[in-house]
Design an enzyme around this catalytic site. Structure first.
Site, PDB file in Angstrom:
ATOM      1  CG  HIS A 147      -3.251   3.480   0.706  1.00 53.47           C
ATOM      2  ND1 HIS A 147      -3.509   2.948  -0.532  1.00 53.47           N
ATOM      3  CD2 HIS A 147      -3.507   2.504   1.610  1.00 53.47           C
ATOM      4  CE1 HIS A 147      -3.899   1.691  -0.387  1.00 53.47           C
ATOM      5  NE2 HIS A 147      -3.905   1.400   0.901  1.00 53.47           N
ATOM      6  CB  CYS A 207      -0.950   0.008   1.195  1.00 57.81           C
ATOM      7  SG  CYS A 207      -2.172  -1.327   1.150  1.00 57.81           S
ATOM      8  CG  ASN A 211      -6.641  -0.862  -0.682  1.00 54.85           C
ATOM      9  OD1 ASN A 211      -5.740  -0.499  -1.432  1.00 54.85           O
ATOM     10  ND2 ASN A 211      -6.430  -1.208   0.581  1.00 54.85           N
TER      11      ASN A 211
END
Length: 335
Positions: free
Chosen positions: A262, A114, A292
């Protein structure tokens, strides 16, 4: 010493839209449950045979290069961030070099999940600041859909992730008041197993072990996430690393024009927004549309924010990420 500046941005997502209602047909879940916990309404999944991690990265890169005004032959280096490479090896960096028809430049693959794009941006920034390179192509690209447990057993993880790619061209900037002011990177490996995909891996279960056991209940090759633990750590580390970046540059929260976190969970972004008392115009979220996309989430969001006119010359832009590893980081940019 030089500064580095983002001169071109681009992103690509598959055309295949998968809504929460679509998932409810194959997983024991529903739209309300997913939105309440994640904020996600839909995501994109590739259609097998049409897109890969590399091909999406190439498409995003082509847009970024065109917008940068930098000729392909003037790209000096590639940094590709992903947790979902086309092959176990080689990584996708060299495949991008091949597919874009670039010179025999170096290609580096970053495996920081991530926070991968922040790490990639930081690496590229150092190369440019030292004068080694002038123009570096940075890509974050992910294919999650083909590696998720798309059953009710895996619903806590599988509803979160989507596929997509984002790219940026980082170029030398003579004016040291502009561009990337600083980057800040951290890790805490003691929590690595709280967000992990264990197999296939040389340290545990390799392909031969999985095939030999042929165990339908083996979950080691699906992502595992301790959601509450990750959330609690994320909100702390996001705050710390944003403050670290601001303090390093003698800046205040009030100086932030745009924060792009993020896109892990809309609840995390909203928590950080409230903690820093930022307005809706100061934070950009698009997890509602794309889910995501790990290493691709920041460049996709950054590109969309720029395309929508939400980032202007002179703005202070803050990028921040937290994820598997645990790894986290921030970048402070004067646009």
């Amino acid at each position: 010493m030089y500064h580095s500046k983002i001169t071109g941005l681009g992103f690509y997502v598959p055309e295949n839209v998968v809504t929460n209602d679509d998932l409810s047909k194959i997983i024991e879940t529903n739209d309300e449950w997913i939105q309440e916990r994640t904020g996600i309404k839909e995501r994109r999944h590739i259609i097998a045979g049409q897109d890969t991690t590399t091909s999406m990265g190439v498409k995003a890169a082509q847009i970024a290069i065109e917008r940068s005004g930098v000729a392909k032959e003037d790209i000096d280096f590639i940094v590709f961030a992903t947790l979902s490479p086309d092959y176990y090896f080689p990584g996708p960096g060299v495949l991008v070099q091949r597919d874009l028809g670039l010179r025999t430049i170096g290609a580096l693959d970053v495996r920081n999940q991530c926070s991968g794009f922040i790490y990639a941006l930081s690496v590229a920034d150092q190369y440019i600041k030292t004068g080694m390179y002038k123009n570096i192509l940075i890509i974050g690209s992910e294919v999650h859909s083909s590696g998720l447990d798309m059953t009710s057993r895996g619903r806590g993880v599988s509803v979160i992730f989507g596929d997509g790619a984002g790219a940026a061209v980082l170029s030398r900037e003579e004016d040291v008041t502009k561009g990337i002011l600083s980057t800040h990177l951290h890790s805490e490996g003691q929590h690595a197993e709280e967000l992990v995909l264990k197999a296939p891996g040389m340290g545990g279960r390799w392909v031969s072990d999985i095939l030999a056991d042929n165990d339908p209940n083996d979950e080691s090759y699906f992502p595992h996430m301790n959601g509450q633990f990750v959330f609690k750590n994320a909100v702390v580390r996001f705050s710390e690393v944003i403050n670290e970046g601001l303090q390093a540059n003698n800046l205040e929260v009030s100086d932030i024009n745009m924060l792009i976190p993020h896109q892990a969970n809309l609840r995390i972004s909203q928590f950080i927004q409230n903690k820093f008392k930022l307005s809706d115009d100061q934070v950009f979220n698009n997890i509602q549309k794309y889910g995501n996309t790990t290493a691709a989430s920041i460049p996709i969001a950054l590109t969309e924010a720029w395309e929508q006119g939400k980032i202007k010359s002179g703005d202070l832009v803050v990028l921040a990420a937290f994820g598997s590893g645990f790894t986290w980081g921030s970048a402070i940019i004067r646009w």
